[in-house]
Design a protein around this motif. Structure first.
Motif, short mmCIF file in Angstrom:
data_model
loop_
_atom_site.label_atom_id
_atom_site.label_comp_id
_atom_site.label_asym_id
_atom_site.label_seq_id
_atom_site.Cartn_x
_atom_site.Cartn_y
_atom_site.Cartn_z
N ALA A 37 0.79 -1.24 0.00
CA ALA A 37 0.00 0.00 0.00
C ALA A 37 0.83 1.29 0.00
O ALA A 37 0.55 2.19 -0.80
CB ALA A 37 -0.97 -0.01 1.18
N PRO A 38 1.83 1.45 0.90
CA PRO A 38 2.54 2.74 0.93
C PRO A 38 3.19 3.11 -0.41
O PRO A 38 3.04 4.24 -0.88
CB PRO A 38 3.59 2.53 2.03
N ALA A 39 3.90 2.15 -1.02
CA ALA A 39 4.59 2.45 -2.27
C ALA A 39 3.59 2.75 -3.39
O ALA A 39 3.79 3.66 -4.20
CB ALA A 39 5.51 1.29 -2.66
N LEU A 40 2.51 1.97 -3.45
CA LEU A 40 1.48 2.22 -4.47
C LEU A 40 0.86 3.60 -4.28
O LEU A 40 0.60 4.32 -5.25
CB LEU A 40 0.41 1.14 -4.40
N ASN A 41 0.60 3.96 -3.03
CA ASN A 41 0.03 5.27 -2.73
C ASN A 41 0.98 6.39 -3.17
O ASN A 41 0.56 7.39 -3.76
CB ASN A 41 -0.24 5.38 -1.23
N GLY A 42 2.27 6.22 -2.87
CA GLY A 42 3.26 7.22 -3.28
C GLY A 42 3.31 7.38 -4.80
O GLY A 42 3.39 8.51 -5.32
N LEU A 43 3.26 6.26 -5.52
CA LEU A 43 3.27 6.34 -6.98
C LEU A 43 2.01 7.02 -7.51
O LEU A 43 2.07 7.82 -8.44
CB LEU A 43 3.40 4.93 -7.57
#
Length: 599
Positions: free
Chosen positions: A278-284
């Protein structure tokens, strides 16, 4: 295939119960080795190592796997004696769920242990940690009970973990400055008690919180954590560190650099359970939104929210919800927004500040603004702002939404006073909010009799001083539209040059291009672009867009240029919710549908 299916296939084909796997990748002489072990019990251990010597990495990985295979490696969980073999097994299962971020399932198991009146500091810690991470109402009481236990046992390690939990809880409440103080205490106690994993985790968290307060020391803090995370080989810490680096790059408006860090974080996260993505996808998603790649941003945001729902961990779930709300609004997916609001309402036990802002400000009040219920929207924002008043960032989001409501309501004097008060506020706040406030002040000048030139000059100053991001693009489109209403084609064209994807993937961008073609005399192209708006963004089409299409079509048909009514408003004030959709929007959002609040 997903990892679980591959493991099952190997187990079935070879008849084994212990499986080791690995994945090696390299870039510029830096190698990243992911590895894992499937235990006979079905439990999974994961590790990551970074370095320039492949053989050394292999030896270190082998040593780590050997430690996992020895009984001593699982002493902290398997050696925890709760006085009953069944209870011990239940606790071990709960810890396995925690390791793969299945927090709700872990909470259910720990709740069962508490009902059995099991008392143990380790159990108290894990239970409190889950309550905090889920943003539950009883998190405060759980932390206080744990802190009393830590002092009674005079355990530095438990005190360190308490401070880390306290910091997270304060951060969820929006009290970032207090969270930073608690994080520093967690770092000191973690180092003193030899908990290096917790120390590195706390340093990364501290860097992120300092960055939110625009503290110049955030980058230096993160640079301390990176090599320690690599040495420890924890993929959780590595992914978190890269994600934090992406957040800090975004705060500098370095979106290309942010994407690079987020992609590294996602590459590591994808070797773990889906809940960790979730965090990395959200950042992207957030970064792509800033660059105008709206469909791609929405895809990442949707995947991030789906991933975050697995663990429901806060503040990540709130961040993912805010990102998905943002990309859904900018691409005018109204039905999806209504459905998302229902999902957020279903998480009523989550009282974290991020979730309150996502549900009440980014969703409910925005709907109320779009449907003309301005006083209800302002009341909704005021209630949310009171609950997050100690958060610089979240309070700023509430402030911006408030002036958007006042702008759309045409309450210009009240809007100007609110903007001037915000600019003179002594507290630090997110500098990315400044362009939005300056934009509204500029429009106030533009509305004032004799103030058009002053308003245009202000808007040009904002465009020149704002780096490439969402606010820059939206303000540029607003300004270009004002020039086109004045039939000034050349300055409008100049403003559109750097906008790239915004002109193709946003409703505002396509509307501006259509109007530009109309002013140039390319009427057939104006009609074609306006029809794209009518079909692609049908859920947000209002009478304004239909009127423009009719004028363009009539001019293209007979060559007689029609005069387009001058509105002089920001371009997004033309946009709204299609009249045909209002019966599907519940009454609590200002629509004509049923009241879903239960009142």
């Amino acid at each position: 295939a997903p990892r679980d299916k591959r493991l099952q296939a190997v187990e079935s084909a070879l008849g084994v119960r212990q499986i080791v796997w690995g994945q090696l990748s390299g870039e510029h002489g830096r190698y990243l080795l992911h590895f894992g072990l499937r235990m006979p019990s079905g439990g999974i251990e994961l590790g990551s190592l970074v370095g320039g010597d492949v053989v050394r990495l292999a030896v270190q990985a082998a040593q780590r796997i050997r430690q996992w295979l020895t009984p001593e490696a699982t002493a902290t969980v398997a050696g925890l004696d709760l006085g009953d073999e069944f209870l011990n097994e239940m606790f071990a299962r709960a810890m396995q769920k925690v390791r793969v971020n299945r927090l709700v399932e872990a909470a259910n198991l720990l709740d069962a242990l508490e009902m059995a009146e099991v008392a143990h500091p380790e159990l108290m810690y894990e239970s409190a940690a889950i309550q905090v991470r889920l943003g539950r109402r009883n998190a405060t009481a759980a932390i206080e009970a744990l802190e009393r236990s830590a002092h009674e046992h005079a355990s530095l390690a438990l005190q360190a973990r308490c401070h880390s939990l306290r910091a997270l809880h304060l951060d969820q409440q929006g009290r970032t400055a207090d969270a930073i103080d608690a994080t520093h205490k967690a770092i000191a106690l973690s180092d003193a008690s030899g908990l290096e994993d917790l120390a590195v985790h706390s340093i990364v968290e501290c860097a992120l919180r300092m960055g939110q307060h625009l503290d110049a020391g955030a980058e230096a803090m993160l640079s301390q954590a990176m090599p320690r995370a690599e040495r420890l080989g924890s993929r959780v810490l590595l992914s978190k560190a890269y994600w934090t680096a992406g957040r800090l790059a975004g705060m500098r408006d370095d979106w290309t650099g942010a994407i690079r860090h987020y992609e590294r974080a996602l590459a590591i996260a994808r070797t773990m359970d889906e809940a960790a993505w979730a965090p990395a996808l959200n950042g992207l998603g957030w970064s792509q939104l800033q660059l105008g790649q709206l469909e791609q941003a929405h895809g990442y945001a949707r995947a991030s929210f789906h991933s975050a729902l697995i663990s429901r961990e806060q503040p990540q779930l709130g961040l993912s919800a805010i990102c998905l709300l943002g990309t859904s609004w900018v691409t005018w997916r109204i039905r999806e927004l209504v459905s998302l609001f229902a999902r957020l309402q279903g998480l009523s036990d989550d009282q974290s500040a991020m979730m309150i802002v996502a549900r009440e400000v980014n969703c409910r009040s925005t709907f109320l603004r779009m449907t003309g219920h301005y006083d209800r929207a302002l009341a909704c924002i005021a209630a949310a702002a009171e609950q997050v008043r100690e958060s610089v960032l979240l309070r700023g989001i509430c402030d911006i939404e408030r002036i958007r409501v006042l702008l759309r309501a045409g309450r210009f004097d009240e809007m100007r006073q609110a903007c001037e008060a915000l600019k003179s506020h002594p507290s630090p706040w997110d500098r990315r909010l400044l362009p939005w406030i300056d934009r509204v002040i500029a429009f106030h000048d533009y509305f004032t009799p004799g103030g058009e030139t002053r308003g245009l000059d202000r808007l040009h100053d904002i465009v020149r001083s704002t780096p490439a991001c969402e606010s820059h693009a939206r303000i540029s489109l607003d300004l270009a539209w004002l020039h086109l209403e004045r039939h000034e084609v050349v300055p409008a064209e100049r403003l559109l040059v750097p906008l790239a994807h915004w002109l193709e993937q946003s409703v505002s961008g396509i509307l501006v291009r259509a109007r530009l073609c109309y002013e140039r005399g390319d009427w057939s192209q104006a009609v074609a672009l306006q029809r794209i708006v009518m079909s692609r963004y049908a859920e947000g089409v209002t009478e304004v867009e239909r009127t423009l299409l009719n004028l363009y079509e009539a001019t293209a048909r007979d060559g007689i240029v029609r005069k387009i009514p001058v509105q002089r408003y920001p371009l997004n004030m033309y946009l709204g919710i299609g009249e045909g959709l209002l019966p599907e929007v519940p009454a609590c959002l200002g629509g004509l549908g049923p009241d879903t609040t239960g009142n």
